[in-house]
Design an enzyme around this catalytic site. Structure first.
Site, PDB file in Angstrom:
ATOM      1  N   CYS A 297       3.462   9.254  -5.546  1.00  8.81           N
ATOM      2  CA  CYS A 297       3.889   9.343  -4.142  1.00  8.81           C
ATOM      3  C   CYS A 297       4.676   8.090  -3.747  1.00  8.81           C
ATOM      4  O   CYS A 297       4.111   7.004  -3.613  1.00  8.81           O
ATOM      5  CB  CYS A 297       2.660   9.518  -3.247  1.00  8.81           C
ATOM      6  SG  CYS A 297       2.989   9.362  -1.484  1.00  8.81           S
TER       7      CYS A 297
ATOM      8  N   CYS B   1       3.653   6.336  -0.496  1.00 11.86           N
ATOM      9  CA  CYS B   1       2.392   5.618  -0.686  1.00 11.86           C
ATOM     10  C   CYS B   1       2.645   4.195  -1.173  1.00 11.86           C
ATOM     11  O   CYS B   1       1.946   3.252  -0.795  1.00 11.86           O
ATOM     12  CB  CYS B   1       1.510   6.352  -1.696  1.00 11.86           C
ATOM     13  SG  CYS B   1       0.994   8.013  -1.203  1.00 11.86           S
TER      14      CYS B   1
END
Length: 317
Positions: free
Chosen positions: A71, A74
């Protein structure tokens, strides 16, 4: 910030008991409530969740960062939260949860996408925000969380964490700078971080047009295209259509995209493999190509990709 609408977690002590425990710990420093923590940022899994998060939430607000290695947002949010955990010097504890390895926690909290940030206070979970929010917004949210924790539960955080230690952690020697980033690639990353998927897709394609072997651009393009496809989707409606029409390729592909964004990588891969198995001709080819695109998002060396490739080969041949 209001504590209304919190998610009560199973096996959690009542808020009153948590508050009483926190008060006892502050009244008796020798009992352990006043000692400095081993770390302000911890990695948490399902096995240690009760001890690391639920129990500790009786003495300090625990902020949970749901993330995954694949991700990209993230990776933008995580360092900000970690730096703020040091700066706030024990007023909250940061617990990082890898959703790929801890699916039960991911589902228990009802996370819809990552990054997602929750707080646990006195054994109760409160959603804070989703996505890579600006740092000022994160600071305001943390300040409100700390205020609510103290006013409602009497939880004031961990004592004995010198501010100098937090400042020293921030003043450590920076690592040697690597080579300067390609401006075109930097522009693509910025568009992705800002949520402008159309601009990000075009920017990554521009980079690949000049450098077809650029792995970072290829990964970024896959992520931007995935995030762009799920924008505006009604998750409940998508999943209902996929369940009602198992042979409808578009319905299955939309559901697979939602699975991916939600961290359910194996589910997404399995859904498309089954779609390939059920279909033929152009429909089968569309499903196959989408699966290959999602492989790019995760990375060819990932064990889940290796497993799904084998499953796809068995269906095709």
């Amino acid at each position: 910030m209001s504590m209304s609408g919190v998610v009560d977690l199973a096996a959690v002590k009542a808020a009153g008991e948590a508050k009483q425990k926190a008060e006892q710990q502050r009244a008796d420093p020798a009992g352990g409530g006043g000692s400095a923590p081993a770390g302000l940022v911890i990695n948490v899994d399902e096995a240690g969740f009760e001890a690391d998060v639920l129990q500790r939430s009786a003495e300090v607000p625990v902020v949970i960062d749901f993330w995954a290695e694949w991700c990209e947002p993230c990776k933008q949010l995580g360092p900000i939260l970690e730096r703020l955990a040091q700066e706030y010097a024990g007023r909250f504890l940061l617990a990082k949860v890898d959703v790929d390895s801890n699916q039960m926690l991911f589902q228990q909290f009802g996370v819809q996408g990552i990054p997602a940030v929750f707080a646990v206070v006195a054994g109760q979970a409160l959603p804070l925000f989703q996505g890579a929010a600006p740092e000022q917004q994160i600071r305001e949210t943390l300040d409100q969380l700390i205020q609510v924790s103290e006013e409602r539960f009497g939880i004031t955080g961990l004592q004995g964490v010198p501010q100098a230690e937090a400042e020293e952690a921030q003043e450590e020697e920076p690592e040697p700078a690597g080579p300067p980033e390609d401006p075109a690639l930097a522009a693509a990353h910025q568009a992705l971080d800002e949520g402008d998927m159309e601009r990000a897709v075009q920017a990554y394609r521009d980079v690949l047009a000049q450098d077809p072997g650029n792995t970072e651009a290829r990964l970024g393009l896959g992520q931007a295209e995935l995030l762009g496809r799920v924008q505006g989707l009604d998750a409940q409606q998508v999943r209902k259509e996929a369940a009602d029409q198992p042979t409808l390729v578009d319905a299955q592909l939309r559901a697979a995209d939602l699975d991916m964004v939600g961290g359910h990588v194996e589910d997404a891969f399995g859904r498309i493999v089954e779609t390939v198995k059920r279909t033929a001709g152009d429909d089968r080819e569309r499903a196959r190509l989408r699966l290959l695109e999602l492989f790019e998002v995760i990375g060819a060396e990932d064990s889940r990709v290796v497993t799904a490739r084998s499953a796809l080969a068995r269906v095709l041949f």
